[in-house]
Design a protein around this motif. Structure first.
Motif, mmCIF file in Angstrom:
data_model
loop_
_atom_site.group_PDB
_atom_site.id
_atom_site.type_symbol
_atom_site.label_atom_id
_atom_site.label_comp_id
_atom_site.label_asym_id
_atom_site.label_seq_id
_atom_site.Cartn_x
_atom_site.Cartn_y
_atom_site.Cartn_z
ATOM 1 N N THR A 271 0.832 -1.204 0.000
ATOM 2 C CA THR A 271 0.000 0.000 0.000
ATOM 3 C C THR A 271 0.863 1.250 0.000
ATOM 4 O O THR A 271 1.636 1.478 0.935
ATOM 5 C CB THR A 271 -0.911 0.026 1.250
ATOM 6 O OG1 THR A 271 -1.632 -1.201 1.338
ATOM 7 C CG2 THR A 271 -1.874 1.199 1.193
ATOM 8 N N LYS B 142 1.227 5.391 -5.936
ATOM 9 C CA LYS B 142 1.104 4.214 -6.806
ATOM 10 C C LYS B 142 2.465 3.802 -7.365
ATOM 11 O O LYS B 142 2.795 2.612 -7.390
ATOM 12 C CB LYS B 142 0.149 4.501 -7.965
ATOM 13 C CG LYS B 142 -1.302 4.566 -7.566
ATOM 14 C CD LYS B 142 -2.149 4.888 -8.796
ATOM 15 C CE LYS B 142 -3.602 5.066 -8.447
ATOM 16 N NZ LYS B 142 -4.412 5.428 -9.633
ATOM 17 N N ALA C 191 -5.098 -0.067 -3.077
ATOM 18 C CA ALA C 191 -5.322 1.342 -3.426
ATOM 19 C C ALA C 191 -4.521 2.226 -2.477
ATOM 20 O O ALA C 191 -4.401 1.917 -1.279
ATOM 21 C CB ALA C 191 -6.806 1.672 -3.311
#
Length: 121
Positions: free
Chosen positions: A60, A77, A101
């Motif tokens: 994450t 990301k 996410a």
């Protein structure tokens, strides 16, 4: 640019050996998504223990809450992808490594310059 080095005596500076199921953080320099030598040392040290497990490994990226939110999410990301790619290169099975996410965290920019690695369920 100098790599990020945790302050001695802080939790981040603790040895790489953690209790089973613990979350481990990989830190990045401001605005960067490249793993430095310390981050690679950490991942290489963790990989053998993670290879023998059966649980998925959740990756994450953490995004800062201030500034350009779209840019912060994109950077989180890219950082998570860099960690995933390094773990795969160390031999972790691709079907066990899951990108999650990005998560926003309040606090300082320094708090957000990390990717968390945790054993999933």
């Amino acid at each position: 640019m100098k790599p990020y080095v945790p302050e001695p005596g802080t939790l981040e500076a603790a040895p790489t050996t953690r209790p089973l199921g613990a979350t481990v953080s990989v830190h990045f320099a401001a605005g960067q998504a490249t793993l430095d030598a310390e981050a690679m040392r950490l991942l290489r040290g963790l990989a053998p223990a993670m290879q023998t497990g059966i649980n998925p490994i959740d990756i994450t990226g953490i995004a800062a809450t201030g500034g350009d939110q779209a840019a912060n999410i994109e950077l989180a990301k890219r950082r998570a992808t860099a960690v995933r790619d390094a773990l795969l290169a160390e031999g972790l099975p691709a079907d066990r490594v899951r990108l999650q996410a990005p998560r926003k965290v309040p606090g300082s920019d320094r708090d957000a310059r990390r990717v968390e690695i945790a054993a999933g369920k």
